[in-house]
Design an enzyme around this catalytic site. Structure first.
Site, PDB file in Angstrom:
ATOM      1  CB  CYS A  79      -0.897   0.008   1.242  1.00  0.00           C
ATOM      2  SG  CYS A  79      -1.985   1.431   1.371  1.00  0.00           S
ATOM      3  CG  HIS A 136      -7.319   3.024   0.785  1.00  0.00           C
ATOM      4  ND1 HIS A 136      -6.570   3.360   1.895  1.00  0.00           N
ATOM      5  CD2 HIS A 136      -6.484   2.364  -0.045  1.00  0.00           C
ATOM      6  CE1 HIS A 136      -5.337   2.913   1.739  1.00  0.00           C
ATOM      7  NE2 HIS A 136      -5.258   2.299   0.572  1.00  0.00           N
ATOM      8  CG  HIS A 139      -5.582  -2.200  -1.544  1.00  0.00           C
ATOM      9  ND1 HIS A 139      -4.550  -2.878  -0.927  1.00  0.00           N
ATOM     10  CD2 HIS A 139      -5.298  -0.883  -1.397  1.00  0.00           C
ATOM     11  CE1 HIS A 139      -3.684  -1.997  -0.439  1.00  0.00           C
ATOM     12  NE2 HIS A 139      -4.118  -0.776  -0.715  1.00  0.00           N
ATOM     13  CD  GLU A 140      -6.691   1.621  -4.379  1.00  0.00           C
ATOM     14  OE1 GLU A 140      -6.909   2.661  -3.732  1.00  0.00           O
ATOM     15  OE2 GLU A 140      -5.574   1.093  -4.440  1.00  0.00           O
TER      16      GLU A 140
END
Length: 208
Positions: A100, A146, A142-143
């Site tokens: 990351c 966030h 993953h995004e």
């Protein structure tokens, strides 16, 4: 277009759920353009707005989708993600590791859904949608995380969680105020040493 500093794990904006975008104007389109430029300079594969200190529901991506055999580049604003059940068992350190941009120079293995569908809108308010598998599905998860205020290291289990906690303390990543500037500071994942034209990027910069 401008390249923005990428904030590191201890920054509070990374741990708050991002706000929905309600105004689609030139300022938003400039922000998205800046995010693409920052992503390019970072050698990453995805970048969330929270990673440049902007608490909005936006992420951009630019990476090979190996399962589909295509290159994908785009933006999701106010996304909704639905994923398949996460497989059981221990993650494989060779094939299931993530990195990351906001946890520089580290990577750890993590189980993810093998297939996801994600929908949202682009910078012009037009509907966008993807159904993807494998590594590209990992980037999307993953995004998306966030934007919920969660980083991949927050999902780690067992010895990987312990290793992350030790590294977090050693690197001072629990403190706010840390950042790095892509294209100016050394690439924390060493991608600036990779031959130009090689796509050796992992999720997140590993970033996804």
């Amino acid at each position: 277009m401008s390249i923005h500093p990428i904030v590191v794990y201890g920054e509070p904006v990374l741990h708050r759920r991002a706000e929905a975008v309600t105004v689609f104007d030139d300022a938003l389109r400039t922000l998205v353009s800046d995010m693409y430029e920052t992503l390019r300079a970072s050698n990453g594969v995805g970048l969330a707005a929270t990673q440049i200190g902007v608490g909005k529901q936006i992420f951009v991506y630019d990476a090979d989708d190996e399962d589909a055999g295509v290159r994908r580049r785009g933006v999701f604003i106010n996304p909704i993600l639905v994923g398949s059940k996460v497989p059981e068992g221990r993650p494989d350190a060779e094939t299931e590791s993530e990195g990351c941009l906001s946890v520089p120079a580290l990577d750890f293995p993590l189980k993810r859904s093998e297939k996801v569908t994600i929908t949202g809108v682009d910078e012009n308010g037009e509907t966008v949608s993807l159904a993807v598998t494998g590594w590209f599905a990992r980037i999307m998860q993953h995004e998306y995380d966030h934007l919920q205020g969660t980083l991949y290291v927050d999902h780690l289990q067992d010895r990987w969680k312990r290793r992350w906690k030790r590294a977090q303390k050693a690197e001072g990543f629990d403190r706010p105020g840390l950042s790095w500037l892509p294209g100016v500071d050394p690439d924390p994942f060493g991608h600036d040493a990779v031959d130009e034209g090689a796509d050796a990027r992992g999720p997140g910069a590993g970033e996804a």
